[in-house]
Design a protein around this motif. Structure first.
Motif, short mmCIF file in Angstrom:
data_model
loop_
_atom_site.label_atom_id
_atom_site.label_comp_id
_atom_site.label_asym_id
_atom_site.label_seq_id
_atom_site.Cartn_x
_atom_site.Cartn_y
_atom_site.Cartn_z
N THR A 71 -30.70 27.23 5.70
CA THR A 71 -30.00 27.70 4.62
C THR A 71 -30.47 27.17 3.12
O THR A 71 -30.05 27.87 2.14
N THR A 72 -31.71 26.72 3.04
CA THR A 72 -32.31 26.17 1.82
C THR A 72 -33.77 26.25 1.96
O THR A 72 -34.27 26.49 3.14
N ASN A 73 -34.56 26.35 0.91
CA ASN A 73 -36.06 26.24 0.96
C ASN A 73 -36.37 24.89 1.42
O ASN A 73 -35.65 23.99 1.41
N MET A 74 -37.62 25.24 1.96
CA MET A 74 -38.23 23.85 2.67
C MET A 74 -39.75 23.73 2.54
O MET A 74 -40.38 24.88 2.43
N THR A 75 -40.08 22.66 2.59
CA THR A 75 -41.83 22.47 2.64
C THR A 75 -42.00 21.66 4.00
O THR A 75 -41.57 21.09 4.59
N VAL A 76 -42.93 22.68 4.86
CA VAL A 76 -43.52 22.11 5.86
C VAL A 76 -44.85 21.40 5.49
O VAL A 76 -45.78 22.12 5.11
N ASP A 77 -45.17 20.10 5.77
CA ASP A 77 -46.27 19.50 5.41
C ASP A 77 -47.15 19.14 6.80
O ASP A 77 -46.60 18.16 7.53
N PHE A 78 -47.99 19.91 7.06
CA PHE A 78 -48.75 19.73 8.44
C PHE A 78 -49.33 18.44 8.35
O PHE A 78 -49.61 17.93 9.50
#
Length: 257
Positions: A71-78
């Protein structure tokens, strides 16, 4: 004050939906009906929920475990293998998810929640019904009479349109109004811990012996609510709630986005 929600039944009368999900996860306007119920309570300041799980309860657990991510924006840091949700609006909720058994009856589910309810007055409702009952007035009514249990009594919605005739002429027509006679249990309870003494175990159906005994003992009061109330037992009722939501005039939608 905590709010207990029963969300463990099979929902067999809504099999078109409940073959793949528990009934509280059936969506109205793209959100589970359970979310609508919780947003309604939250609008009155009741933000601590204890949810009784059963049938497909893992889906409800997964929904809340993933809630912030979905329900919110997110950052995926691979590079670091991290998923970082961004700050954003989210409900001020505490949600306790309690497995109360697959075949446990309603009374049994309520009793299994006792250790999580803190030995204090609590609210209770089912995970498949919506209303515009004023929860503050309901609580004030309960505290004023001093009995163990308060239910919200509602007038059931008619299944078909109502007509009044003079001869063969229709002089009044109402499309599926609330019935003007008779009251039924609409849930939205306020309860004292003493009600647990009325429940024997997992096989106890809350709406039968416990409520019947509470009534005989003079411990059951009814808060009469003559405005909007609608359960979601069938596909027709699911479509009805969806239509009301899409109209932009849903009576239970009292919160700000």
């Amino acid at each position: 004050m905590k709010v207990a929600i029963l969300a463990g039944g099979f929902g067999s009368r809504l099999a078109e939906e409940t073959e793949i999900r528990p009934k509280p996860m059936v969506e109205i306007g793209g959100r589970p009906i359970l979310w609508h119920i919780m947003r309604y309570y939250s609008a009155f300041g009741f933000n601590h929920f204890v949810i009784a799980l059963g049938y497909k309860g893992e889906m409800i657990k997964r929904y809340f475990a993933d809630y912030c991510m979905t329900t919110t924006n997110m950052t995926v840091d691979f590079r670091t293998n991290q998923v970082i949700p961004h700050d954003g609006p989210r409900p001020d909720w505490v949600v306790e998810l309690v497995d109360t058994g697959l075949k446990t009856q309603t009374g049994g589910r309520i009793k299994r929640l006792a250790p999580y309810l803190g030995g204090e007055t609590f609210m209770l409702t089912w995970g498949d019904g919506l209303s515009d009952v004023n929860l503050n007035d309901l609580l004030a009514f309960h505290r004023a009479h001093g009995r163990l249990a308060t239910l919200t009594a509602v007038r059931p919605p008619a299944r078909y349109g109502y007509m009044h005739f003079v001869g063969d002429q229709v002089v009044e027509f109402m499309e599926k109004p609330q019935l003007m006679e008779g009251w039924i249990n609409g849930a939205f309870f306020v309860l004292e811990p003493g009600i647990f003494d009325y429940i024997e175990g997992d096989e106890t159906v809350w709406e039968r012996e416990p409520m019947e005994r509470l009534a005989r003992d003079g411990q059951l009061m009814a808060y009469k609510h003559a405005s909007f109330w609608q359960c979601m037992d069938t596909l027709r009722e699911k479509h009805l709630l969806e239509t009301i939501w899409q109209s932009g005039q849903a009576p239970w939608k009292i919160w700000e986005e």
